[in-house]
Design a protein around this motif. Structure first.
Motif, PDB file in Angstrom:
ATOM      1  N   VAL A 100       0.430  -0.862   0.092  1.00  0.00           N
ATOM      2  CA  VAL A 100      -0.262   0.312   0.031  1.00  0.00           C
ATOM      3  C   VAL A 100       0.973   1.295  -0.395  1.00  0.00           C
ATOM      4  O   VAL A 100       0.825   2.065  -0.997  1.00  0.00           O
ATOM      5  CB  VAL A 100      -0.875  -0.247   1.292  1.00  0.00           C
ATOM      6  CG1 VAL A 100      -1.637   1.302   1.163  1.00  0.00           C
ATOM      7  CG2 VAL A 100      -1.628  -0.815   1.019  1.00  0.00           C
ATOM      8  N   ILE A 101       2.355   1.596   0.771  1.00  0.00           N
ATOM      9  CA  ILE A 101       3.197   1.940   1.153  1.00  0.00           C
ATOM     10  C   ILE A 101       3.168   2.478  -0.487  1.00  0.00           C
ATOM     11  O   ILE A 101       3.106   3.738  -0.872  1.00  0.00           O
ATOM     12  CB  ILE A 101       3.551   2.347   2.038  1.00  0.00           C
ATOM     13  CG1 ILE A 101       2.904   2.234   3.625  1.00  0.00           C
ATOM     14  CG2 ILE A 101       4.792   3.413   1.910  1.00  0.00           C
ATOM     15  CD1 ILE A 101       3.781   2.182   4.405  1.00  0.00           C
ATOM     16  N   LEU A 105       2.875   6.226  -2.888  1.00  0.00           N
ATOM     17  CA  LEU A 105       3.830   6.831  -3.470  1.00  0.00           C
ATOM     18  C   LEU A 105       4.395   6.889  -4.580  1.00  0.00           C
ATOM     19  O   LEU A 105       4.372   7.786  -5.210  1.00  0.00           O
ATOM     20  CB  LEU A 105       5.562   6.626  -2.893  1.00  0.00           C
ATOM     21  CG  LEU A 105       6.404   7.450  -2.620  1.00  0.00           C
ATOM     22  CD1 LEU A 105       6.541   8.923  -2.292  1.00  0.00           C
ATOM     23  CD2 LEU A 105       8.421   6.234  -2.057  1.00  0.00           C
ATOM     24  N   THR A 106       4.394   5.418  -5.408  1.00  0.00           N
ATOM     25  CA  THR A 106       4.282   5.342  -6.873  1.00  0.00           C
ATOM     26  C   THR A 106       3.074   6.467  -7.676  1.00  0.00           C
ATOM     27  O   THR A 106       2.658   6.666  -8.472  1.00  0.00           O
ATOM     28  CB  THR A 106       4.644   4.404  -7.504  1.00  0.00           C
ATOM     29  OG1 THR A 106       2.827   3.127  -7.375  1.00  0.00           O
ATOM     30  CG2 THR A 106       5.730   3.623  -6.948  1.00  0.00           C
ATOM     31  N   GLU A 114      12.629  12.909  -9.344  1.00  0.00           N
ATOM     32  CA  GLU A 114      11.370  12.716  -7.849  1.00  0.00           C
ATOM     33  C   GLU A 114      11.501  11.571  -7.411  1.00  0.00           C
ATOM     34  O   GLU A 114      11.356  11.421  -6.276  1.00  0.00           O
ATOM     35  CB  GLU A 114      10.507  13.969  -7.976  1.00  0.00           C
ATOM     36  CG  GLU A 114       9.592  13.745  -7.090  1.00  0.00           C
ATOM     37  CD  GLU A 114      10.688  15.094  -6.222  1.00  0.00           C
ATOM     38  OE1 GLU A 114      10.625  15.601  -5.045  1.00  0.00           O
ATOM     39  OE2 GLU A 114      12.216  15.631  -7.077  1.00  0.00           O
ATOM     40  N   LEU A 115      10.998  10.556  -8.030  1.00  0.00           N
ATOM     41  CA  LEU A 115       9.780   8.973  -7.172  1.00  0.00           C
ATOM     42  C   LEU A 115      11.125   8.580  -6.782  1.00  0.00           C
ATOM     43  O   LEU A 115      11.166   8.126  -4.996  1.00  0.00           O
ATOM     44  CB  LEU A 115       9.645   8.382  -8.000  1.00  0.00           C
ATOM     45  CG  LEU A 115       8.690   6.979  -7.628  1.00  0.00           C
ATOM     46  CD1 LEU A 115       8.029   7.507  -6.490  1.00  0.00           C
ATOM     47  CD2 LEU A 115       8.182   5.801  -8.788  1.00  0.00           C
ATOM     48  N   ARG A 116      12.608   8.693  -7.315  1.00  0.00           N
ATOM     49  CA  ARG A 116      13.071   7.800  -6.826  1.00  0.00           C
ATOM     50  C   ARG A 116      14.350   9.287  -5.551  1.00  0.00           C
ATOM     51  O   ARG A 116      14.678   8.580  -4.681  1.00  0.00           O
ATOM     52  CB  ARG A 116      15.049   8.147  -7.441  1.00  0.00           C
ATOM     53  CG  ARG A 116      14.704   6.865  -9.217  1.00  0.00           C
ATOM     54  CD  ARG A 116      15.818   6.222  -9.925  1.00  0.00           C
ATOM     55  NE  ARG A 116      15.981   7.500 -10.786  1.00  0.00           N
ATOM     56  CZ  ARG A 116      15.241   7.320 -11.729  1.00  0.00           C
ATOM     57  NH1 ARG A 116      14.186   6.787 -12.449  1.00  0.00           N
ATOM     58  NH2 ARG A 116      16.039   8.446 -12.708  1.00  0.00           N
ATOM     59  N   VAL A 258       1.384   6.658 -13.195  1.00  0.00           N
ATOM     60  CA  VAL A 258       0.991   5.450 -13.017  1.00  0.00           C
ATOM     61  C   VAL A 258       0.168   5.149 -12.202  1.00  0.00           C
ATOM     62  O   VAL A 258       0.691   5.947 -10.870  1.00  0.00           O
ATOM     63  CB  VAL A 258       2.982   5.222 -12.861  1.00  0.00           C
ATOM     64  CG1 VAL A 258       2.630   3.745 -12.690  1.00  0.00           C
ATOM     65  CG2 VAL A 258       3.224   5.297 -13.790  1.00  0.00           C
ATOM     66  N   PRO A 259      -1.058   4.310 -12.599  1.00  0.00           N
ATOM     67  CA  PRO A 259      -1.805   3.902 -11.071  1.00  0.00           C
ATOM     68  C   PRO A 259      -0.855   3.576 -10.247  1.00  0.00           C
ATOM     69  O   PRO A 259      -0.407   2.315 -10.779  1.00  0.00           O
ATOM     70  CB  PRO A 259      -3.223   3.697 -12.121  1.00  0.00           C
ATOM     71  CG  PRO A 259      -2.528   3.649 -13.250  1.00  0.00           C
ATOM     72  CD  PRO A 259      -1.301   4.410 -13.444  1.00  0.00           C
TER      73      PRO A 259
END
Length: 273
Positions: A100-101, A105-106, A114-116, A258-259
């Protein structure tokens, strides 16, 4: 088929299994392929009825998953067993929470760099939590790269990575043949592997003298392990290299949201390839 990257860590739940039942589960984890009762019995030199009892008990406890082969001719199709992803967690609920976490986040941070960055920051917090729980494992008093990497190795061993030390001149590499969150790493390597890198950097930083740009990670680039590099000087290349991961989604474009992936029910979660 050749599989790149590490294998799952051994979960606390296995400590409560009998020795023969733990051996059956370990075989499922090591093979990472669906196995029939006959295959397990032959490999472990046990009676098929005994093996079937162990496999069914593992399936009921959520540590293994049972499927049916496609029917061939007459008779009941054979059952095959694989280890469940939750076998790498102390509790199946931890697996769901982690999914879930990471999925959230994604979803809210779709941009790759930025995600990394957020994942590395999450890993730094994880590293601090590991240090706080270390308790009887104080940081080294000698501020050398060798002492720092040896300390990181002990912390990673406690966390389930089973690290092995390798040296290449002044550079040092920790080979990581196990991963405590392998299925999540396969599913979202840009998040999980970045978090692992951030965690390692934070632990090394606590010992003093090792800058973040000297630490890099190769994930799923060779059979049997990931490689965490600690170099004597800063390395100009990528700090995270991820090889071809089965089940991993294609990297998102900066303009593409990206869902989050749906979270599998812990009782029916697929093991993955």
């Amino acid at each position: 088929m050749l599989k790149l990257g590490p294998r799952p860590s051994r979960a606390d739940a296995r400590a409560h299994l009998s020795t023969p039942r733990r051996a059956v589960l370990e075989l499922l984890v090591e093979e990472q392929e669906p196995l029939t009762v006959a295959q397990v019995a032959q490999t472990l030199d046990q009676h098929p009825n005994t093996v079937r009892e162990h496999l069914e008990a593992l399936a009921r406890s959520g540590l293994a998953k049972r499927d049916q082969l496609a029917p061939v001719g007459r008779g009941r199709p054979a059952s095959v067993y694989t280890y469940a992803p939750e076998a790498s967690f102390t509790s199946p609920e931890y697996a769901v929470l982690a999914q879930v976490i990471i999925g959230y986040l994604t979803h809210v941070v779709p941009d790759g760099p930025e995600l990394r960055r957020h994942a590395r920051e999450m890993g730094r917090h994880w590293g601090r939590a590991i240090l706080e729980r270390a308790g009887g494992e104080p940081a080294p008093t000698t501020r050398t790269a060798g002492a720092a990497v040896a300390y990181l190795r002990r912390m990673l061993d406690r966390t389930g990575f089973a690290p092995e030390m390798q040296r290449e001149g002044a550079d040092q590499t920790l080979r990581l043949p196990r991963c405590p969150v392998l299925e999540l790493a396969k599913d979202r390597p840009e998040v999980v592997c970045s978090a692992h890198l951030g965690m390692a950097r934070e632990i090394l930083a606590s010992t003093g003298g090792i800058e973040p740009d000297r630490v890099s990670l190769e994930a799923f680039t060779q059979p049997g392990a990931c490689l965490l590099h600690v170099r004597s000087v800063a390395h100009p290349g990528e700090d995270l290299v991820v090889g071809p991961v089965e089940n991993a989604p294609a990297p998102a474009r900066p303009d593409e949201v990206v869902p989050a992936r749906p979270v599998a029910n812990p009782g029916t979660a697929s093991r993955g390839a």
